[in-house]
Design a protein around this motif. Structure first.
Motif, PDB file in Angstrom:
ATOM      1  N   HIS A 282      -2.167  36.354 -28.142  1.00 42.04           N
ATOM      2  CA  HIS A 282      -2.579  37.722 -27.815  1.00 42.04           C
ATOM      3  C   HIS A 282      -1.358  38.561 -27.477  1.00 42.04           C
ATOM      4  CE1 HIS A 282      -6.779  36.274 -27.288  1.00 42.04           C
ATOM      5  NE2 HIS A 282      -7.032  37.500 -27.693  1.00 42.04           N
ATOM      6  N   ASP A 283      -1.410  39.823 -27.822  1.00 38.78           N
ATOM      7  CA  ASP A 283      -0.336  40.728 -27.429  1.00 38.78           C
ATOM      8  C   ASP A 283      -0.415  40.958 -25.936  1.00 38.78           C
ATOM      9  OD1 ASP A 283       0.286  41.121 -30.067  1.00 38.78           O
ATOM     10  OD2 ASP A 283      -0.957  42.925 -30.284  1.00 38.78           O
TER      11      ASP A 283
ATOM     12  N   GLU B  58      -3.586  30.210 -26.569  1.00 38.08           N
ATOM     13  CA  GLU B  58      -4.514  31.261 -26.985  1.00 38.08           C
ATOM     14  C   GLU B  58      -4.233  32.560 -26.226  1.00 38.08           C
ATOM     15  OE1 GLU B  58      -6.981  31.258 -29.166  1.00 38.08           O
ATOM     16  OE2 GLU B  58      -8.219  32.971 -28.555  1.00 38.08           O
TER      17      GLU B  58
ATOM     18  N   TYR C   9     -14.588  43.224 -25.787  1.00 34.22           N
ATOM     19  CA  TYR C   9     -13.530  42.559 -26.557  1.00 34.22           C
ATOM     20  C   TYR C   9     -13.264  41.175 -25.969  1.00 34.22           C
ATOM     21  CZ  TYR C   9      -8.821  41.289 -28.094  1.00 34.22           C
ATOM     22  OH  TYR C   9      -7.740  40.595 -28.594  1.00 34.22           O
ATOM     23  N   TRP C  10     -13.092  41.094 -24.649  1.00 34.69           N
ATOM     24  CA  TRP C  10     -12.770  39.811 -24.030  1.00 34.69           C
ATOM     25  C   TRP C  10     -13.943  38.853 -24.051  1.00 34.69           C
ATOM     26  CZ3 TRP C  10      -8.447  37.704 -24.171  1.00 34.69           C
ATOM     27  CH2 TRP C  10      -7.286  38.477 -24.134  1.00 34.69           C
TER      28      TRP C  10
ATOM     29  N   TRP D   4     -12.573  47.128 -23.310  1.00 36.68           N
ATOM     30  CA  TRP D   4     -11.962  45.798 -23.179  1.00 36.68           C
ATOM     31  C   TRP D   4     -12.974  44.723 -22.796  1.00 36.68           C
ATOM     32  CZ3 TRP D   4      -7.781  44.993 -25.598  1.00 36.68           C
ATOM     33  CH2 TRP D   4      -6.864  46.019 -25.756  1.00 36.68           C
TER      34      TRP D   4
ATOM     35  N   GLN E 200     -13.774  37.354 -27.526  1.00 38.49           N
ATOM     36  CA  GLN E 200     -12.617  36.464 -27.642  1.00 38.49           C
ATOM     37  C   GLN E 200     -12.867  35.124 -26.964  1.00 38.49           C
ATOM     38  OE1 GLN E 200      -9.377  37.066 -29.086  1.00 38.49           O
ATOM     39  NE2 GLN E 200     -10.658  38.568 -30.109  1.00 38.49           N
TER      40      GLN E 200
END
Ligand code: GAP
Length: 452
Positions: A64-65, A59, A220-221, A217, A224
């Motif tokens: 993820h980039d 994952e 976002y995290w 971020w 995720q």
């Protein structure tokens, strides 16, 4: 959460007992009376733990980039822990009972109440701070200069190697470094099985970003990480929730912090932390090492110390979550009206220690040989098990208890037409399929798996 009746409630004792019985987890050094806070992962447990680890690794680093991996050493220079603040601040307030010498965390007991072990009143010492890091010595001389620590978190290995990773790979900010590994804390309260142990594993990722972008971020995290548990590990949404750190819980340098909590048998507890950690750690390492911990933006030529959003999960705590969420004592009613209890682990196939069990209906007449050959042919694709002992119903139950999602039964018809019975763990439904379709059917069912 499995809200069964009182008798069939999921309790820690039941999970501990199943773990021992079925080879998931044993107490460390059991034959010598056991070692508190340390556990051994048996044949089933190590597979479950590795599956959770591999799922996380895929994952984070594959899907993820811009996230690369690292495996830093457990033993690090003692200065690392001075810089990080662990030498001076990583403490719990402790009290001892003067009567029976038992030790407790002062914040977890009522100091005016009798000692929980010997019952003596007014026997506690005044609280004092106790550092949670394990100390050891490196080299031949056991003096102060040789003192080092077993790492209490994996994160500092990432910070210390930040410059090495930037200069040796083509990462550009924003990017992350992910790491899985053992951590050690001399925890005083180690009850609740593997929830809080002295030796445990963490899965941490530090995401380095430009100062001022951390507030993009951070959510976002958070999203995720929450979705990872529901979508990939298959944990029920209602067994997970958020807890935002209040001002008294937040580290002084942290901007914001949220925990993902899971509903463990003892109640809601932290599973993973997502922390907005500013540039604190890199700045500290710059100060203590005298080495620049800056990043040079190749486009703007701007130099800065990056900000960090950290995702920090316990791998061994993930194991306890997976077991607790999966455990069910299902009450079944037979045709005669009699009740029977089926103990089943509803693991998502992504993490189940055994994916497919192949079971010959009987041992004789070539059925066992056929089933054994079939099991061998499936090994390349799946983790398999093969079991010939006992009645078929009992063998199904044994697989249910270790959470095997698919059982294949070889019977007399199989010898005639190359078809087998595929049994699904959760619904106990059975379907007849050709041997040639086993692999595709299992893969499809796994892709579409939903806990009922
Ligand atoms: N780098 C940040 C950090 O280590 P933490 O909240 O102390 O943060 C992160 O730990 C995670 O590690 C926790 O959410 C928990 O899952 C796991 N963890 C921490 N202490 C543990 C222990 N003694 N036993 C098992 N897991 C532990």
């Amino acid at each position: 959460m499995a809200e069964n009746n009182e008798k069939n409630k999921v309790t820690m004792d039941k999970i501990v007992s199943l773990c021992r019985r079925r080879g998931f987890i044993f107490q460390s050094s059991e034959i010598y009376g056991g070692l508190n806070g340390a556990y051994d992962y048996g044949p089933m447990g190590v597979r479950l733990k590795n599956n959770l680890r591999d799922l996380w690794w895929k994952e984070m680093t594959q899907l993820h980039d811009n996230i690369v991996g690292l495996d830093a050493s457990i033993l690090m220079h003692a200065k690392v822990w001075e810089a990080s603040g662990h030498v001076s601040n990583f403490t719990d307030p402790m009290v001892d009972c003067k009567q029976c010498k038992s030790r407790f965390r002062a914040d977890q007991i009522d100091l005016n109440a009798p000692c929980p072990v010997c019952g003596t009143r007014g026997s506690f010492t005044t609280p004092r701070n106790f550092n949670l890091m394990f100390q050891t010595h490196i080299g031949a001389n056991a003096d102060a200069a040789s003192t080092i620590y077993l790492r209490p978190e994996t994160a500092q290995g990432i910070y210390v190697d930040f410059k090495n990773v930037v200069s040796s790979s083509r990462v550009k900010i924003p990017f992350g470094i992910a790491q899985v590994g053992k951590s050690f804390r001399n925890e005083i309260t180690t009850k609740n099985f593997i929830f809080r142990s002295c030796e445990f594993e963490q899965m941490e990722m530090q995401f380095f970003c430009k100062p001022g972008t951390e507030d993009e971020w951070f959510p976002y995290w958070r999203e995720q990480r929450f979705n990872f548990y529901t979508d990939k590990v298959g944990i029920r949404k209602e067994a997970l929730r958020w807890h935002q750190h209040g001002p008294d819980e937040l580290a002084f340098y942290a901007k914001d912090a949220y925990d993902i909590q899971f509903y463990f048998p003892m109640g809601w507890q932290e599973l993973e932390g997502i922390h907005s950690r500013t540039d604190y750690d890199l700045t500290q390492h710059q100060k203590f090492s005298g080495k620049e911990m800056t990043y040079l933006d190749p486009e703007t030529n701007q130099k800065y110390i990056p900000y960090v959003v950290e995702t920090s999960a316990g791998l061994t705590r993930n194991v306890l979550m997976a077991l607790s969420d999966a455990y069910e004592e299902e009450v079944l009613k037979g045709e005669d009206g009699k009740e029977d209890v089926r103990t089943v682990l509803h693991f998502h196939p992504n993490v189940a220690p055994v994916m497919v069990a192949v079971l010959p209906l009987v041992k004789k007449d070539g059925l066992a040989e056929y089933a054994s050959d079939l099991e061998h042919s499936l090994r390349e694709e799946f983790v398999t098990d093969f079991d010939t002992s006992g009645a078929i119903g009992r063998r199904y139950r044994r697989q249910d208890e270790i959470g095997t999602p698919y059982c294949i039964t070889v019977d007399y018809d199989t010898l005639k037409d190359n078809t087998v019975t595929l049994r699904f763990r959760d619904s106990m439904e059975q379907m007849r399929i050709p041997v040639s379709e086993i692999e595709s059917t299992i893969k499809k069912a796994t892709k579409e798996y939903k806990r009922v």
